[in-house]
Design a protein around this motif. Structure first.
Motif, PDB file in Angstrom:
ATOM      1  N   GLU A   1      86.131  53.277 -89.623  1.00 44.08           N
ATOM      2  CA  GLU A   1      85.147  54.292 -89.946  1.00 44.08           C
ATOM      3  C   GLU A   1      84.440  54.748 -88.668  1.00 44.08           C
ATOM      4  OE1 GLU A   1      82.563  52.833 -92.940  1.00 44.08           O
ATOM      5  OE2 GLU A   1      81.369  54.675 -92.920  1.00 44.08           O
TER       6      GLU A   1
ATOM      7  N   ASN B   1      86.789  66.103 -96.687  1.00 43.37           N
ATOM      8  CA  ASN B   1      85.809  65.172 -96.149  1.00 43.37           C
ATOM      9  C   ASN B   1      84.826  65.939 -95.274  1.00 43.37           C
ATOM     10  OD1 ASN B   1      84.345  63.181 -94.866  1.00 43.37           O
ATOM     11  ND2 ASN B   1      86.098  61.814 -94.641  1.00 43.37           N
TER      12      ASN B   1
ATOM     13  N   ARG C   1      92.275  54.812-105.130  1.00 41.36           N
ATOM     14  CA  ARG C   1      90.884  55.281-105.085  1.00 41.36           C
ATOM     15  C   ARG C   1      90.499  56.045-106.347  1.00 41.36           C
ATOM     16  NH1 ARG C   1      88.853  58.629-100.115  1.00 41.36           N
ATOM     17  NH2 ARG C   1      87.344  59.096-101.725  1.00 41.36           N
TER      18      ARG C   1
ATOM     19  N   TYR D   1      91.595  69.519 -95.056  1.00 40.25           N
ATOM     20  CA  TYR D   1      91.042  68.190 -94.810  1.00 40.25           C
ATOM     21  C   TYR D   1      89.534  68.265 -94.578  1.00 40.25           C
ATOM     22  CZ  TYR D   1      89.855  63.638 -93.342  1.00 40.25           C
ATOM     23  OH  TYR D   1      89.233  62.419 -93.303  1.00 40.25           O
TER      24      TYR D   1
ATOM     25  N   VAL E   1      93.018  58.805 -91.793  1.00 35.86           N
ATOM     26  CA  VAL E   1      91.645  58.833 -91.288  1.00 35.86           C
ATOM     27  C   VAL E   1      90.727  57.921 -92.095  1.00 35.86           C
ATOM     28  CG1 VAL E   1      89.652  60.306 -90.835  1.00 35.86           C
ATOM     29  CG2 VAL E   1      91.950  61.148 -90.389  1.00 35.86           C
ATOM     30  N   GLU E   2      90.965  57.872 -93.395  1.00 39.51           N
ATOM     31  CA  GLU E   2      90.005  57.150 -94.222  1.00 39.51           C
ATOM     32  C   GLU E   2      90.399  55.725 -94.549  1.00 39.51           C
ATOM     33  OE1 GLU E   2      89.161  59.914 -97.430  1.00 39.51           O
ATOM     34  OE2 GLU E   2      88.957  61.368 -95.811  1.00 39.51           O
ATOM     35  N   ALA E   3      91.714  55.475 -94.650  1.00 40.42           N
ATOM     36  CA  ALA E   3      92.115  54.131 -95.045  1.00 40.42           C
ATOM     37  C   ALA E   3      92.595  53.313 -93.859  1.00 40.42           C
ATOM     38  CB  ALA E   3      93.219  54.212 -96.098  1.00 40.42           C
TER      39      ALA E   3
ATOM     40  N   HIS F   1      97.262  55.129-101.748  1.00 43.27           N
ATOM     41  CA  HIS F   1      95.846  55.058-101.379  1.00 43.27           C
ATOM     42  C   HIS F   1      95.004  55.929-102.310  1.00 43.27           C
ATOM     43  CE1 HIS F   1      92.135  55.342 -99.162  1.00 43.27           C
ATOM     44  NE2 HIS F   1      92.280  56.639 -99.015  1.00 43.27           N
TER      45      HIS F   1
ATOM     46  N   ILE G   1      94.460  62.128 -94.999  1.00 41.04           N
ATOM     47  CA  ILE G   1      93.399  61.386 -95.688  1.00 41.04           C
ATOM     48  C   ILE G   1      93.635  59.891 -95.552  1.00 41.04           C
ATOM     49  CG2 ILE G   1      92.432  60.843 -97.965  1.00 41.04           C
ATOM     50  CD1 ILE G   1      92.963  63.797 -98.705  1.00 41.04           C
ATOM     51  N   TYR G   2      94.869  59.494 -95.800  1.00 37.63           N
ATOM     52  CA  TYR G   2      95.198  58.067 -95.722  1.00 37.63           C
ATOM     53  C   TYR G   2      94.933  57.539 -94.311  1.00 37.63           C
ATOM     54  CZ  TYR G   2      98.044  53.836 -95.643  1.00 37.63           C
ATOM     55  OH  TYR G   2      98.463  52.549 -95.480  1.00 37.63           O
TER      56      TYR G   2
ATOM     57  N   GLU H   1      81.968  65.233 -94.210  1.00 37.31           N
ATOM     58  CA  GLU H   1      81.243  64.478 -93.192  1.00 37.31           C
ATOM     59  C   GLU H   1      82.034  64.441 -91.885  1.00 37.31           C
ATOM     60  OE1 GLU H   1      79.476  60.116 -92.503  1.00 37.31           O
ATOM     61  OE2 GLU H   1      80.027  60.611 -94.558  1.00 37.31           O
ATOM     62  N   VAL H   2      83.325  64.279 -92.013  1.00 41.64           N
ATOM     63  CA  VAL H   2      84.175  64.240 -90.819  1.00 41.64           C
ATOM     64  C   VAL H   2      84.527  65.662 -90.392  1.00 41.64           C
ATOM     65  CG1 VAL H   2      86.430  63.545 -89.945  1.00 41.64           C
ATOM     66  CG2 VAL H   2      85.110  61.968 -91.339  1.00 41.64           C
TER      67      VAL H   2
END
Lengths: 204, 554
Positions: B198, B138, B76, B134, B192-194, B72, B189-190, B140-141
């Motif tokens: 969202e 990110n 990216r 983490y 939560v984000e992938a 992932h 990361i994988y 924002e999160v």
């Protein structure tokens, strides 16, 4: 239809900042048990306990909420059904006390108007780390006309008393509290007649 | 290493057993023949393995998860060494204090024995580093309660993947510390984000609310008897006051946020995680379906909402004991083809009204067309040149929703709360505008529906459109008892099959795709004459304007 094992159902809600001890208070009350290794409440959770007050069996459905701010929106849908709300802060953490005002505003916005409220200053066993005096707690409660108590889930101080007082206050308000007719009370409490009538009046 | 290789050949054996064509299979995707094809083949094989009764072997799991995460990040185009330095900086960052405080509160509250007592100290420190990393990655999160549990499970997998003798060696410990941290954060990361949708963890958890609503719809489709029963219990307890939240929510919320961490025994839990990481987030909803299916009989015997909540205590045990049987159910359920549609409906709706100056914080990725329509609101219906990118069902939905969505609830308590101006005058003006728009929408809809009838299409609404914010609320009715809202039947939803949609497609050629106001005006058809006229409304409005200004029932 099977017989009900209780006379009245009260829904209570615990709110307050993260880590003030909402879940610990609830576990002390429901299971008489204390541990620091609970799982932090994710979203919303509940416990059920039946108590006896004035000869009536009262089932308490107690909702426990996550304290982190981003959960507020998602948990407010549980405010409306609550008949009693316990607002908890941590006497060793000033910020959690300052946030009481914010939580009260939340209640005003989302809860039923006639909801019974109570402020609890938890962790009162940690006198050496106290950051909020009992007087300040009492003052803010007086200012808003709310019951107040200092509690300790760890040392089991005032926990049962707090729940009983809140339940009694709700009982006083219900028709069952004033009238001896239990059957009537059962319907009255679950339907919240004043509210329903009020609404019907609004719509026409 | 020997063990790992053995497990690889083990897996290969299983794969052959599963009847797949033979091929190179290794720990790393693609083996010698690297590239997209090799990776796809590897992924396919792993998906099959995860579906076998025994699932992915325990010691292989770490490799699987980290490979997926690696992939992932490289897809990216992340420069990991640089990101790593930024995430694991030893010095404190300005944002750390607040983040760190919440993380610190939750370190011992993971419900996992690895993080308790004196032995847990080291693990707690590791957990803290990773959660903070983490949060820095990110912003924002940041940190969301529940991440502690997710990270704890990732640590456990890591822990079990290494042999004990290796762990005992000191050099290994120092070597692994950095590697472990990387592994953790990358998988977080994988995940939560992938993998997860969202907005599950950030921004008032809007994505989560949408998914909970989408799941309630899915439940109505897949387990209609149960869903109907739960809806009835909710209504009975509600007594018209809107006080009882949807019954499944308290559980689905926990399940989706913690990926079942507290509900399933470890081995079954990790198998569900394998499926989630490999197949994506629809496995979350499939698992929820499987659980509700398992609890169906128990819940159907509950006669009140309160009995339902009481009986769920036993439900937790039943699910825990089901273990692998539950995983088998999830695998057997297959997939949820209707999910993207349900999700897009609710994602679009759950979002509270934005202040006009703020750009939308949450962008549903797939439905940009619908989004622009939302932004434009009802203007959509006045211009000819508006896009023909969506079908009529969507337009109907928009027509009903655009105005409705912005209308404050009867008691003026909006979820957006603080963000709304409390200036009563402004609110009243806004109210008047909304009422006007609502009326317009009604006229347009009435005309559109009449036209449907004229061309021989039945007028009953077809799509699964439902404003979940309005569920259980009575329709908005004017003081004279006239219905202002959407056409009868569109709220609350009538669940129907998709055959209507198809028939609409067949009829498409006969009429324009865009419901346009101008067109309505020019059309001198019988249906037009029989429908309520815009002019009438205007006239009626202006004649009443003087007498009353604000008569919406409160």
């Amino acid at each position: 239809m099977a017989k009900k094992t209780y006379d009245l159902l009260f829904k209570l809600l615990l709110i307050g900042d993260s880590g003030v001890g909402k879940t610990c208070i609830l576990f002390r009350f429901s299971d008489n048990h204390f541990t620091t290794t609970f799982i932090s409440t994710i979203g919303i959770d509940f416990k059920i306990k039946t108590v006896e007050l004035r000869g009536k069996k009262i089932k308490l459905q107690i909702w426990d909420t996550a304290g982190q701010e981003r959960f507020h929106t998602i948990t407010t849908s549980y405010y409306r059904g609550a008949m009693g709300i316990m607002l908890v802060y941590d006497i060793t953490n000033e910020k959690t006390f300052d946030d009481i005002v914010k939580w009260l505003r939340n209640i005003d916005e989302h809860a039923n108007e006639d909801v019974e409220k109570m402020i609890l200053g938890n962790k009162c066993d940690m006198e050496e780390k106290r950051a909020v005096s009992r007087e300040r707690g009492e003052a803010i409660a007086r200012e808003h006309g709310i019951r107040f108590m200092e509690t300790s889930a760890k040392a089991n101080v005032n926990i049962e008393r707090a729940f009983n007082e809140l339940a009694e206050a709700i009982l006083d308000k219900t028709a069952g509290g004033r009238e001896p007719d239990a059957d009537h009370a059962r319907i009255a409490v679950e339907r919240r007649p004043s509210r329903a009538q009020h609404q019907r009046a609004c719509c026409t | 290493m020997e063990r790992v290789q053995k497990s690889a050949s083990d897996v290969e054996g299983r794969r052959n057993l599963a009847g797949e064509r033979g091929g190179r299979f290794g720990l790393r995707p693609g083996g010698g023949a690297a590239g997209e094809g090799g990776y796809a083949e590897w992924l396919h094989a792993m998906r099959l393995v995860a579906r076998l009764p025994a699932g992915v072997p325990q010691h292989f799991r770490k490799k699987l998860w980290s490979t997926l995460a690696d992939r992932h990040l490289s897809a990216r185009g992340v420069d990991w060494p640089a990101a790593e330095r930024a995430c694991f900086r030893g010095t404190a960052q300005p944002d750390d204090a607040e983040l760190g405080a919440q993380i610190l509160k939750d370190l011992h509250r993971t419900g996992c024995s690895l993080f308790c007592g004196a032995e847990g100290r080291e693990n707690q420190a590791m957990l803290r580093r990773v959660l903070l990393a983490y949060a820095r990655w990110n912003k924002e999160v940041g940190y969301c309660q529940g991440f502690n549990m997710l990270a704890a499970i990732i640590l456990e997998v890591m822990d079990k993947s290494e042999s004990d003798s290796l762990k005992a060696s000191r050099i290994y410990f120092f070597l692994m510390k950095a590697k472990t941290n990387n592994f953790y954060v990358q998988v977080m990361i994988y995940l939560v984000e992938a993998v997860l949708p969202e907005g599950y963890f950030a921004d008032d958890l809007r994505g989560l609310s949408a998914d909970m609503a989408a799941f309630r719809d899915l439940l109505r489709l897949r387990l209609p008897r149960l869903a109907h029963h739960m809806d009835q219990l909710q209504r009975a307890s509600d007594a018209g006051g809107g006080v009882e939240p949807p019954l499944p929510d308290v559980f689905t919320m926990q399940w989706f946020l913690t990926l079942y961490a507290t509900w399933l025994p470890r081995e079954s839990l990790l198998r569900i995680w394998d499926l989630v990481l490999l197949d994506g987030n629809e496995v979350l909803l499939l698992t929820a379906l499987a659980i509700w299916d398992l609890l169906q009989e128990r819940i159907l015997s509950a006669r009140t909402a309160d009995e339902y909540y009481s009986c769920m205590g036993g439900g937790v045990r039943a699910v825990w004991e089901a273990g692998d049987a539950l995983v088998a159910r999830v695998v057997a359920l297959g997939s949820v083809p209707e999910l993207p549609r349900l999700r897009s409906l609710h994602r679009y709706r759950v979002a509270p009204p934005e202040a006009p100056t703020q750009p939308p914080l949450y962008q549903p990725p797939l439905h940009t067309a619908m989004q622009t329509m939302t932004k434009k609101g009802l203007r959509l219906f006045y211009s000819e040149d508006e896009g023909d990118s969506s079908d009529d069902g969507n337009k109907l939905a928009l027509a009903t929703l655009a105005p409705l969505q912005m209308i404050p609830r009867r008691d003026d308590r909006l979820a957006a709360g603080d963000r709304l101006s409390l200036d009563i005058g402004a609110l009243k003006r806004q109210y008047a505008r909304l009422r006007e728009r609502q009326r317009q929408a009604h006229v347009i809809l009435a005309a559109a529906c009449a036209r449907h009838a004229a061309v021989g299409v039945s007028t009953s609404p077809t799509s699964l459109t439902v404003n979940n914010l309005l569920l259980g609320k009575s329709a908005i009715v004017s003081s004279r008892g006239r219905r202002l809202g959407p056409p009868p039947g569109s709220v609350p939803p009538t669940r129907q099959t998709d055959t209507k949609v198809k028939s609409e497609h067949h009829n498409r050629g006969k009429r324009n795709d865009t419901i346009s106001w101008k067109e309505e005006q020019n059309l001198k058809s019988l249906s037009r004459r029989n429908s309520v006229k815009w002019k009438d409304i205007k006239r009626e409005k202006s004649s009443r304007e003087g007498s009353k200004s604000f008569n919406r029932p409160r």
